[in-house]
Design a protein around this motif. Structure first.
Motif, mmCIF file in Angstrom:
data_model
loop_
_atom_site.group_PDB
_atom_site.id
_atom_site.type_symbol
_atom_site.label_atom_id
_atom_site.label_comp_id
_atom_site.label_asym_id
_atom_site.label_seq_id
_atom_site.Cartn_x
_atom_site.Cartn_y
_atom_site.Cartn_z
ATOM 1 N N PRO A 1 -7.843 0.100 -7.509
ATOM 2 C CA PRO A 1 -8.426 1.301 -6.892
ATOM 3 C C PRO A 1 -9.883 1.493 -7.315
ATOM 4 O O PRO A 1 -10.276 1.182 -8.439
ATOM 5 N N LEU A 2 -10.684 2.019 -6.399
ATOM 6 C CA LEU A 2 -12.074 2.312 -6.702
ATOM 7 C C LEU A 2 -12.171 3.450 -7.703
ATOM 8 O O LEU A 2 -11.393 4.411 -7.656
ATOM 9 N N ALA A 3 -13.139 3.373 -8.585
ATOM 10 C CA ALA A 3 -13.477 4.501 -9.440
ATOM 11 C C ALA A 3 -14.290 5.504 -8.624
ATOM 12 O O ALA A 3 -14.896 5.172 -7.610
ATOM 13 N N GLY A 4 -14.284 6.764 -9.085
ATOM 14 C CA GLY A 4 -15.148 7.767 -8.498
ATOM 15 C C GLY A 4 -14.533 8.624 -7.423
ATOM 16 O O GLY A 4 -15.211 9.517 -6.887
ATOM 17 N N VAL A 5 -13.267 8.386 -7.076
ATOM 18 C CA VAL A 5 -12.608 9.237 -6.077
ATOM 19 C C VAL A 5 -12.294 10.591 -6.716
ATOM 20 O O VAL A 5 -11.703 10.639 -7.801
ATOM 21 N N PRO A 6 -12.641 11.698 -6.109
ATOM 22 C CA PRO A 6 -12.383 13.011 -6.713
ATOM 23 C C PRO A 6 -10.893 13.343 -6.720
ATOM 24 O O PRO A 6 -10.099 12.724 -5.989
ATOM 25 N N PRO A 7 -10.475 14.330 -7.510
ATOM 26 C CA PRO A 7 -9.066 14.741 -7.523
ATOM 27 C C PRO A 7 -8.636 15.262 -6.162
ATOM 28 O O PRO A 7 -9.405 15.935 -5.465
ATOM 29 N N VAL A 8 -7.406 14.949 -5.780
ATOM 30 C CA VAL A 8 -6.852 15.413 -4.519
ATOM 31 C C VAL A 8 -5.545 16.143 -4.794
ATOM 32 O O VAL A 8 -4.913 15.960 -5.836
ATOM 33 N N VAL A 9 -5.140 16.976 -3.836
ATOM 34 C CA VAL A 9 -3.829 17.623 -3.885
ATOM 35 C C VAL A 9 -2.872 16.722 -3.121
ATOM 36 O O VAL A 9 -2.775 16.776 -1.895
ATOM 37 N N LEU B 1 0.852 -1.193 0.000
ATOM 38 C CA LEU B 1 0.000 0.000 0.000
ATOM 39 C C LEU B 1 0.886 1.241 0.000
ATOM 40 O O LEU B 1 1.846 1.327 0.759
ATOM 41 N N GLU B 2 0.571 2.209 -0.854
ATOM 42 C CA GLU B 2 1.408 3.406 -0.969
ATOM 43 C C GLU B 2 0.922 4.481 -0.009
ATOM 44 O O GLU B 2 -0.123 5.079 -0.204
ATOM 45 N N HIS B 3 1.689 4.703 1.032
ATOM 46 C CA HIS B 3 1.355 5.677 2.069
ATOM 47 C C HIS B 3 -0.121 5.579 2.472
ATOM 48 O O HIS B 3 -0.881 6.540 2.344
ATOM 49 N N PRO B 4 -0.530 4.417 2.984
ATOM 50 C CA PRO B 4 -1.930 4.292 3.433
ATOM 51 C C PRO B 4 -2.195 5.229 4.602
ATOM 52 O O PRO B 4 -1.318 5.484 5.428
ATOM 53 N N TRP B 5 -3.413 5.732 4.668
ATOM 54 C CA TRP B 5 -3.758 6.756 5.668
ATOM 55 C C TRP B 5 -4.858 6.316 6.621
ATOM 56 O O TRP B 5 -4.865 6.687 7.773
ATOM 57 N N ALA B 6 -5.810 5.531 6.149
ATOM 58 C CA ALA B 6 -6.935 5.146 7.003
ATOM 59 C C ALA B 6 -7.483 3.797 6.567
ATOM 60 O O ALA B 6 -7.438 3.441 5.391
ATOM 61 N N VAL B 7 -8.030 3.069 7.537
ATOM 62 C CA VAL B 7 -8.655 1.772 7.258
ATOM 63 C C VAL B 7 -10.042 1.746 7.889
ATOM 64 O O VAL B 7 -10.248 2.250 9.003
ATOM 65 N N ALA B 8 -10.988 1.180 7.158
ATOM 66 C CA ALA B 8 -12.339 0.929 7.669
ATOM 67 C C ALA B 8 -12.654 -0.539 7.419
ATOM 68 O O ALA B 8 -12.072 -1.177 6.532
ATOM 69 N N ARG C 1 -2.644 7.876 0.372
ATOM 70 C CA ARG C 1 -2.527 9.330 0.303
ATOM 71 C C ARG C 1 -2.418 9.878 -1.134
ATOM 72 O O ARG C 1 -2.955 10.969 -1.410
ATOM 73 N N PRO C 2 -1.757 9.189 -2.082
ATOM 74 C CA PRO C 2 -1.696 9.753 -3.447
ATOM 75 C C PRO C 2 -3.042 9.931 -4.125
ATOM 76 O O PRO C 2 -3.119 10.585 -5.177
ATOM 77 N N GLY C 3 -4.126 9.360 -3.550
ATOM 78 C CA GLY C 3 -5.445 9.608 -4.121
ATOM 79 C C GLY C 3 -6.220 8.368 -4.493
ATOM 80 O O GLY C 3 -7.167 8.443 -5.276
ATOM 81 N N ARG C 4 -5.861 7.238 -3.907
ATOM 82 C CA ARG C 4 -6.548 5.982 -4.216
ATOM 83 C C ARG C 4 -7.267 5.448 -2.982
ATOM 84 O O ARG C 4 -6.784 5.586 -1.857
ATOM 85 N N MET C 5 -8.408 4.819 -3.223
ATOM 86 C CA MET C 5 -9.128 4.076 -2.204
ATOM 87 C C MET C 5 -9.339 2.677 -2.765
ATOM 88 O O MET C 5 -9.723 2.531 -3.929
#
Length: 378
Positions: A68-76, A33-40, A52-56
Motif C-alpha cells: 500500500p502507498l504511504a500518505g493516504v489519510p484516515p478513512v471511515v 484485492l480487498e473490496h477494491p473500489w476504483a482503478v486508474a 475500501r478499507p483505506g489502502r491505495m
C-alpha cells in the motif's frame, strides 16, 4: 424531458446479444484485492487501485500487488464508506497529480460524524507514496452514517480540453434523503469545484444566496457511476431504493427529483413520499431499472475493440445482478440494451475503458479481482 424506459423482457429497446457480447470473456489481471473500489491507469502500463478499507496500491502489469502507498489519510471504513474513487489528472504524465475521494472522519464539533471528501495529491517518483495531500472539498453537513457516500470523480473537459474543474457525485446519506432537495446542503448533489478547491464562476447557483455555490445538480440519491462523453456531456447513474436505478445525462442547475419522484419503492414495499414518478421542474431519467440492478461503475466505449455497434455505448456494472449491461442512446432514446457476462457471478464495483481500448472491471469482494474484458470476435 425524456421518456424513461423500464427494463423488462418486453422492452422494445432490448436487442439480441451482439457478436462482441457473445464472445466476451473476463481475463483475470490481478486478484487478492480487498473490496477494491476504483482503478486508474498509469502511463507505464501499471494500475492504481483503491481498496475500501483505506489502502491505495499499484498493481503491476503482470498482476503482482505492490505494498500500500504511504500518505493516504484516515478513512471511515464502515458500511459503504472507506477509500473510494481515484482518477489521474489529465496532465499526470507531467505533474503526477491525482484526485481521490473517501469517507472523511469529522473533527471538533463533527467528531463521530463523517462525510465525503475530495483530495488531491502527488504520486512520488517511485510510486510508493502520496505527497502534498490536500483536501479540496468536504461535504457539508456531516452525519453519523455508513451509507450513500456517492464519490465518483470526473475531470471536466470543454472542447476536448480540461477546463480546470472536477465533478464529484455525493450521496444523500440514506436516512437524510430529504436533504437532496435542500440547496443549502451538499447531500444528494453533484458538485463542481476547481482543482484547487475554488468555486468556478459559471456554476449554476454561484449567484444565489439560498444555495451552496459548488452545486452543479441536485435531487440525487446514491450516484456511484459517472463518466464524461467525448462531447463533454456528463453521464451518471444512481441507485434507486427497491427499484428505480437511473441513468441521467446531467445538466447544470437541474433537479433530478429524489426523493420526491422515483420509480422505486421502500425496501420491503410501500411508496416513498407521495409515490409519484413525475413532477414539474424535475427531470425524468433517460433510463431506469425495475427491479434494481444496483449500478456501480460506468464507462463510455470509444474504442473499436468491440466492434462498431459498441462505440458510443455506456457499460454499467451491477452489484446486485452480478454482471454488466451495455446501453446505447440516440439522443434521449435508448436504441440498444444488452446484458453482458450474465454468468460472471461477482459484484461489479468499477468499469473503466483502459488506454489499450479494453474495458476493465473491479469485483467487490474480500478477494476482489481486476478483470480485462476481451473478445474473440473478429
Amino acid at each position: 424531458m425524456a421518456q424513461a424506459q423500464p427494463v423488462g423482457p418486453s422492452t422494445p429497446a432490448t436487442t439480441p446479444s451482439s457478436a462482441a457480447a457473445r464472445a466476451l470473456q473476463a481475463v483475470t489481471v490481478a486478484q487478492g484485492l480487498e473490496h477494491p473500489w476504483a482503478v486508474a491507469f498509469l502511463p507505464d502500463g501499471r494500475y492504481l487501485v483503491t481498496e475500501r478499507p483505506g489502502r491505495m496500491r499499484v498493481v503491476q502489469s503482470d498482476g503482482r500487488l505492490n505494498p500500500p502507498l504511504a500518505g493516504v489519510p484516515p478513512v471511515v471504513a464502515r458500511g459503504q464508506g472507506g477509500l473510494l474513487d481515484v482518477v489521474l489528472d489529465s496532465g499526470f504524465a507531467q505533474n503526477r497529480q491525482l484526485y481521490f475521494c473517501y469517507s472523511q472522519p469529522g473533527t471538533g464539533a463533527d467528531a463521530g460524524k463523517n462525510g465525503t471528501a475530495l483530495a488531491r495529491a502527488t504520486l512520488n517518483a517511485d510510486a510508493t507514496a502520496l505527497q502534498q495531500v490536500q483536501v479540496i472539498f468536504e461535504q457539508q453537513p456531516k452525519y453519523d452514517s455508513a451509507l450513500h457516500f456517492g464519490c465518483r470523480i470526473v475531470e471536466r473537459m470543454v472542447n476536448g480540453k480540461p477546463d480546470g474543474s472536477l465533478f464529484l457525485t455525493l450521496g444523500e446519506r440514506s436516512q437524510y434523503k430529504e436533504e437532496a432537495q435542500n440547496l443549502r446542503s451538499h447531500l444528494g448533489k453533484i458538485v463542481r469545484v476547481g482543482k484547487d478547491g475554488s468555486i468556478p464562476a459559471d456554476n449554476p447557483f454561484v449567484a444565489r444566496a439560498d444555495a451552496l455555490p459548488a452545486i452543479w445538480s441536485w435531487g440525487h440519491r446514491s450516484p456511484q457511476g459517472a463518466v464524461l462523453a467525448p462531447d463533454g456531456q456528463l453521464w451518471m447513474h444512481e441507485h434507486g431504493p427497491q427499484g428505480g436505478d437511473e441513468i441521467n445525462r446531467v445538466q447544470p442547475g437541474k433537479n433530478y427529483g429524489w426523493p420526491v419522484i422515483t420509480y422505486g419503492e421502500n425496501y420491503g414495499g410501500g411508496k416513498i413520499g407521495a409515490g409519484i414518478t413525475r413532477q414539474n421542474g424535475m427531470e425524468q431519467p433517460l433510463h431506469y431499472w425495475v427491479p434494481s440492478i444496483a449500478p456501480s461503475g460506468l464507462a463510455w466505449v470509444s474504442s473499436s475493440r468491440y466492434g462498431a455497434d459498441w462505440q458510443s455505448s455506456l457499460v454499467v456494472g451491477a452489484l446486485k445482478s452480478r454482471m454488466l449491461e451495455r446501453l446505447k442512446f440516440d439522443g434521449d432514446r435508448l436504441v440498444a440494451h444488452e446484458k453482458l457476462l450474465p454468468g460472471l457471478g461477482q459484484r461489479v464495483r468499477d468499469v473503466r475503458q483502459g488506454p489499450d481500448g479494453w474495458l476493465y472491471v473491479l469485483t467487490d469482494a474480500p478477494d476482489g479481482q481486476l478483470l480485462r474484458l476481451t473478445t474473440t470476435a473478429p
